[in-house]
Design a protein around this motif. Structure first.
Motif, PDB file in Angstrom:
ATOM      1  N   LYS A   1     -31.442  54.889  79.269  1.00 51.10           N
ATOM      2  CA  LYS A   1     -30.979  54.781  80.652  1.00 51.10           C
ATOM      3  C   LYS A   1     -31.678  53.612  81.323  1.00 51.10           C
ATOM      4  O   LYS A   1     -32.877  53.402  81.151  1.00 51.10           O
ATOM      5  CB  LYS A   1     -31.268  56.074  81.416  1.00 51.10           C
ATOM      6  CG  LYS A   1     -30.923  56.026  82.904  1.00 51.10           C
ATOM      7  CD  LYS A   1     -31.295  57.328  83.598  1.00 51.10           C
ATOM      8  CE  LYS A   1     -31.031  57.263  85.098  1.00 51.10           C
ATOM      9  NZ  LYS A   1     -31.434  58.524  85.785  1.00 51.10           N
ATOM     10  N   LEU A   2     -30.915  52.853  82.115  1.00 53.94           N
ATOM     11  CA  LEU A   2     -31.454  51.717  82.854  1.00 53.94           C
ATOM     12  C   LEU A   2     -30.887  51.747  84.271  1.00 53.94           C
ATOM     13  O   LEU A   2     -29.682  51.902  84.464  1.00 53.94           O
ATOM     14  CB  LEU A   2     -31.079  50.395  82.176  1.00 53.94           C
ATOM     15  CG  LEU A   2     -31.679  49.127  82.790  1.00 53.94           C
ATOM     16  CD1 LEU A   2     -33.110  48.936  82.276  1.00 53.94           C
ATOM     17  CD2 LEU A   2     -30.841  47.903  82.441  1.00 53.94           C
ATOM     18  N   LYS A   3     -31.748  51.607  85.257  1.00 49.34           N
ATOM     19  CA  LYS A   3     -31.336  51.537  86.664  1.00 49.34           C
ATOM     20  C   LYS A   3     -31.469  50.099  87.131  1.00 49.34           C
ATOM     21  O   LYS A   3     -32.463  49.432  86.862  1.00 49.34           O
ATOM     22  CB  LYS A   3     -32.194  52.467  87.526  1.00 49.34           C
ATOM     23  CG  LYS A   3     -31.847  52.432  89.007  1.00 49.34           C
ATOM     24  CD  LYS A   3     -32.603  53.510  89.783  1.00 49.34           C
ATOM     25  CE  LYS A   3     -34.094  53.256  89.794  1.00 49.34           C
ATOM     26  NZ  LYS A   3     -34.827  54.220  90.644  1.00 49.34           N
ATOM     27  N   VAL A   4     -30.453  49.604  87.845  1.00 45.44           N
ATOM     28  CA  VAL A   4     -30.428  48.216  88.306  1.00 45.44           C
ATOM     29  C   VAL A   4     -30.387  48.199  89.832  1.00 45.44           C
ATOM     30  O   VAL A   4     -29.536  48.862  90.443  1.00 45.44           O
ATOM     31  CB  VAL A   4     -29.215  47.458  87.740  1.00 45.44           C
ATOM     32  CG1 VAL A   4     -29.236  45.995  88.179  1.00 45.44           C
ATOM     33  CG2 VAL A   4     -29.191  47.547  86.216  1.00 45.44           C
TER      34      VAL A   4
ATOM     35  N   PRO B   1     -40.984  52.531  78.436  1.00 42.59           N
ATOM     36  CA  PRO B   1     -40.396  52.293  79.762  1.00 42.59           C
ATOM     37  C   PRO B   1     -40.942  50.987  80.326  1.00 42.59           C
ATOM     38  O   PRO B   1     -42.039  50.564  79.985  1.00 42.59           O
ATOM     39  CB  PRO B   1     -40.889  53.489  80.574  1.00 42.59           C
ATOM     40  CG  PRO B   1     -42.205  53.842  79.942  1.00 42.59           C
ATOM     41  CD  PRO B   1     -42.053  53.547  78.468  1.00 42.59           C
ATOM     42  N   PHE B   2     -40.168  50.346  81.170  1.00 46.00           N
ATOM     43  CA  PHE B   2     -40.654  49.126  81.810  1.00 46.00           C
ATOM     44  C   PHE B   2     -39.889  48.883  83.098  1.00 46.00           C
ATOM     45  O   PHE B   2     -38.816  49.435  83.324  1.00 46.00           O
ATOM     46  CB  PHE B   2     -40.537  47.912  80.880  1.00 46.00           C
ATOM     47  CG  PHE B   2     -39.123  47.547  80.485  1.00 46.00           C
ATOM     48  CD1 PHE B   2     -38.265  46.904  81.366  1.00 46.00           C
ATOM     49  CD2 PHE B   2     -38.658  47.819  79.211  1.00 46.00           C
ATOM     50  CE1 PHE B   2     -36.973  46.566  80.998  1.00 46.00           C
ATOM     51  CE2 PHE B   2     -37.366  47.491  78.833  1.00 46.00           C
ATOM     52  CZ  PHE B   2     -36.530  46.860  79.732  1.00 46.00           C
ATOM     53  N   THR B   3     -40.473  48.032  83.927  1.00 47.12           N
ATOM     54  CA  THR B   3     -39.799  47.489  85.096  1.00 47.12           C
ATOM     55  C   THR B   3     -39.685  45.990  84.899  1.00 47.12           C
ATOM     56  O   THR B   3     -40.680  45.322  84.629  1.00 47.12           O
ATOM     57  CB  THR B   3     -40.579  47.802  86.383  1.00 47.12           C
ATOM     58  OG1 THR B   3     -40.614  49.216  86.589  1.00 47.12           O
ATOM     59  CG2 THR B   3     -39.911  47.138  87.592  1.00 47.12           C
TER      60      THR B   3
ATOM     61  N   HIS C   1     -35.131  49.044  85.891  1.00 42.88           N
ATOM     62  CA  HIS C   1     -36.049  50.144  85.565  1.00 42.88           C
ATOM     63  C   HIS C   1     -35.533  50.854  84.320  1.00 42.88           C
ATOM     64  O   HIS C   1     -34.481  51.500  84.359  1.00 42.88           O
ATOM     65  CB  HIS C   1     -36.151  51.147  86.716  1.00 42.88           C
ATOM     66  CG  HIS C   1     -36.662  50.564  88.003  1.00 42.88           C
ATOM     67  ND1 HIS C   1     -38.000  50.354  88.242  1.00 42.88           N
ATOM     68  CD2 HIS C   1     -36.010  50.144  89.112  1.00 42.88           C
ATOM     69  CE1 HIS C   1     -38.160  49.837  89.448  1.00 42.88           C
ATOM     70  NE2 HIS C   1     -36.974  49.693  89.996  1.00 42.88           N
ATOM     71  N   LYS C   2     -36.260  50.718  83.215  1.00 44.34           N
ATOM     72  CA  LYS C   2     -35.892  51.418  81.975  1.00 44.34           C
ATOM     73  C   LYS C   2     -36.746  52.659  81.833  1.00 44.34           C
ATOM     74  O   LYS C   2     -37.969  52.606  81.918  1.00 44.34           O
ATOM     75  CB  LYS C   2     -36.088  50.506  80.762  1.00 44.34           C
ATOM     76  CG  LYS C   2     -35.736  51.174  79.436  1.00 44.34           C
ATOM     77  CD  LYS C   2     -36.018  50.257  78.260  1.00 44.34           C
ATOM     78  CE  LYS C   2     -35.707  50.938  76.940  1.00 44.34           C
ATOM     79  NZ  LYS C   2     -36.567  52.109  76.666  1.00 44.34           N
ATOM     80  N   ALA C   3     -36.088  53.784  81.593  1.00 44.70           N
ATOM     81  CA  ALA C   3     -36.784  55.047  81.425  1.00 44.70           C
ATOM     82  C   ALA C   3     -37.345  55.155  80.008  1.00 44.70           C
ATOM     83  O   ALA C   3     -36.905  54.460  79.091  1.00 44.70           O
ATOM     84  CB  ALA C   3     -35.846  56.221  81.710  1.00 44.70           C
TER      85      ALA C   3
END
Length: 259
Positions: A119-122, A86-88, A103-105
């Motif tokens: 999954k990636l949140k933008v 995971p990373f930001t 934000h990668k889970a």
């Protein structure tokens, strides 16, 4: 790495004027049809076994820098999980303001279980979600979907059947929801074994409509980072993945064409 410590290697693109209905900092994306994202060379990784947080320059086709991207992840997790970690990812503009956050889970590289799909949140600006990038199950192909902040589907991304092949370029088609129209593509250009062995250079390209909403352009930029870690590094497509290399992602926006 603090933003103030960054040594500029290129000239910054002139800051554009404000645009209506555009998140602050994304105005750059309204004026260009090419982006180049180059991973910055880290000498520490060449002479030591330690893997550091990755950093990237985001430039236009004239070599002017638009953004600077910096990964933030735990050192132990980087070594334990590798590309699946995971990373930001924080993306800064020319005055050091963070304009996009990815934000990668934590997910393993397995497409046979829903709990392992990527999954990636933008967020743009940080704290305000503009959408997500999801991997979804397919028995043979790496498949992703782009959604808005309400998790409503916007488009799909379909990858090649054999991602690990190093004998040809890798193309990930951007598709309409019915998969009948090719909107563009994300492509990885293989430059040859000997050059890759000594330089670890890899090239990415994205083609999609020039007049695409800037939020979707930001989502596709995030999708490029997700595909890079999920499908390329985990596949062994590169020799010595993520070690002492410079990565180039070229993003160009083209008109839709029929599949």
């Amino acid at each position: 790495m603090a933003f103030c410590n960054i040594q500029p290697r290129t000239h910054w693109m002139q800051t554009p004027g404000s645009t209506a209905n555009c998140p602050p900092g994304l105005e750059y994306l309204t004026q260009i049809n090419h982006l180049f994202v180059c991973q910055c060379f880290d000498l520490l990784e060449v002479f030591s076994p330690f893997e550091t947080n990755k950093t990237y320059d985001v430039m236009n086709n004239q070599g002017q820098r638009l953004y600077f991207a910096e990964e933030k992840s735990n050192c132990f997790i980087r070594h334990l999980c590798g590309p699946s970690r995971p990373f930001t990812m924080t993306i800064y503009d020319n005055v050091g303001c963070d304009v996009i956050t990815l934000h990668k889970a934590l997910r393993w590289s397995c497409c046979w279980s829903n709990c392992c799909l990527q999954k990636l949140k933008v967020e743009a600006p940080p704290g305000e979600i503009i959408g997500y990038v999801y991997q979804y199950y397919h028995p043979f192909l790496p498949m992703f979907k782009i959604t808005n902040e309400n998790k409503e589907n916007l488009m799909k991304i379909r990858g090649p059947c054999v991602v690990s092949s190093c004998l040809k370029d890798l193309n990930f088609n951007l598709l309409s929801l019915d998969e009948e129209m090719i909107i563009g593509k994300i492509s990885n250009q293989w430059i040859g074994f000997m050059r890759e062995l000594f330089t670890n250079t890899n090239k990415f390209g994205i083609q999609f409509p020039f007049d695409l909403d800037v939020r979707i352009k930001a989502l596709l930029l995030g999708a490029s980072f997700l595909i890079w870690t999920t499908c390329i590094l985990n596949s062994g497509h590169k020799s010595q993945p993520e070690k002492s290399y410079q990565t180039l992602l070229a993003l160009s926006f083209a008109s839709p064409q029929q599949n």
